[in-house]
Design a protein around this motif. Structure first.
Motif, mmCIF file in Angstrom:
data_model
loop_
_atom_site.group_PDB
_atom_site.id
_atom_site.type_symbol
_atom_site.label_atom_id
_atom_site.label_comp_id
_atom_site.label_asym_id
_atom_site.label_seq_id
_atom_site.Cartn_x
_atom_site.Cartn_y
_atom_site.Cartn_z
ATOM 1 N N SER A 4 50.177 64.910 34.153
ATOM 2 C CA SER A 4 48.915 64.335 33.680
ATOM 3 C C SER A 4 48.136 63.855 34.904
ATOM 4 C CB SER A 4 49.183 63.146 32.751
ATOM 5 O OG SER A 4 49.824 62.105 33.472
ATOM 6 N N ALA A 5 46.826 63.795 34.782
ATOM 7 C CA ALA A 5 45.999 63.264 35.866
ATOM 8 C C ALA A 5 46.396 61.820 36.160
ATOM 9 C CB ALA A 5 44.527 63.356 35.488
ATOM 10 N N ALA A 6 46.743 61.078 35.117
ATOM 11 C CA ALA A 6 47.132 59.680 35.300
ATOM 12 C C ALA A 6 48.336 59.558 36.224
ATOM 13 C CB ALA A 6 47.444 59.043 33.946
ATOM 14 N N ASN A 7 49.300 60.437 36.063
ATOM 15 C CA ASN A 7 50.490 60.391 36.901
ATOM 16 C C ASN A 7 50.172 60.857 38.318
ATOM 17 O OD1 ASN A 7 53.186 61.037 38.033
ATOM 18 N ND2 ASN A 7 53.860 60.458 35.990
ATOM 19 N N LYS A 8 49.479 61.981 38.440
ATOM 20 C CA LYS A 8 49.141 62.516 39.764
ATOM 21 C C LYS A 8 48.300 61.529 40.562
ATOM 22 C CE LYS A 8 47.448 66.457 38.399
ATOM 23 N NZ LYS A 8 46.875 67.803 38.302
ATOM 24 N N PRO A 42 56.709 53.211 30.113
ATOM 25 C CA PRO A 42 55.932 54.180 30.884
ATOM 26 C C PRO A 42 54.422 54.117 30.650
ATOM 27 C CG PRO A 42 57.888 55.210 30.011
ATOM 28 C CD PRO A 42 57.808 53.853 29.388
ATOM 29 N N LYS A 43 54.004 53.966 29.419
ATOM 30 C CA LYS A 43 52.569 53.982 29.121
ATOM 31 C C LYS A 43 51.854 52.714 29.613
ATOM 32 C CE LYS A 43 52.766 57.324 25.404
ATOM 33 N NZ LYS A 43 52.201 58.413 26.132
ATOM 34 N N LYS A 62 51.772 61.489 30.112
ATOM 35 C CA LYS A 62 52.152 62.272 28.937
ATOM 36 C C LYS A 62 53.624 62.090 28.582
ATOM 37 C CE LYS A 62 52.759 66.746 31.278
ATOM 38 N NZ LYS A 62 52.271 68.119 31.317
ATOM 39 N N MET A 63 54.309 61.218 29.326
ATOM 40 C CA MET A 63 55.710 60.936 29.014
ATOM 41 C C MET A 63 55.774 60.177 27.695
ATOM 42 S SD MET A 63 58.630 59.283 31.359
ATOM 43 C CE MET A 63 60.140 58.648 30.720
ATOM 44 N N ILE A 64 56.451 60.788 26.736
ATOM 45 C CA ILE A 64 56.582 60.146 25.424
ATOM 46 C C ILE A 64 57.984 59.551 25.312
ATOM 47 C CG2 ILE A 64 54.802 61.355 24.108
ATOM 48 C CD1 ILE A 64 56.907 63.400 23.313
#
Length: 127
Positions: A68-72, A90-91, A98-100
């Motif tokens: 996800s852009a958030a992670n990168k 995680p969220k 996108k880690m659920i």
């Protein structure tokens, strides 16, 4: 009196062991992670990226995995403290990931999981 002092010393020593890292226990915790992640010499990306060498690695940097852009864009380099905070929720740590996964709330299990993960270098070999 000596017996009382001895018992007190044993109690303190036992309490210290409760927070020690236990890689074998961490491997059992990792069983839940296996649904999405692999680790070791034959690890591949799956639903989640492979986790070889995660401690010390920049977030969003495993080749061939679509993050996800958030992670990168998080700017995170995984160290023990950051990973423990992330895996707890995680969220909350990386909004938009996108880690659920609801999170690992048990502090000892988290410490043990980190001990297990730290054993693997970037090539998946145990250190």
């Amino acid at each position: 009196m000596r017996e009382l002092v001895f018992v007190a010393i044993l109690a303190v020593a036992g309490a210290g062991q409760a927070s020690a890292q236990d890689a074998a226990a961490g491997e059992k915790v990792f069983a839940v992670c296996k649904a999405c992640h692999q680790i070791g010499e034959s690890a591949k990306n799956g639903v989640g990226p492979m986790l070889n060498g995660i401690i010390g690695r920049k977030a969003g940097s495993v080749a061939g995995y679509s993050y996800s852009a958030a992670n990168k864009d998080s700017g995170i380099t995984w160290d023990e403290a950051t990973f423990r905070e992330y895996i707890k929720d995680p969220k909350a740590k990386v909004p938009g990931t996108k880690m659920i996964y609801a999170g690992l709330k048990d502090e000892q299990k988290t410490i043990d999981l980190v001990a297990f993960l730290k054993q693997f270098d970037a090539d998946g070999k145990r250190k």
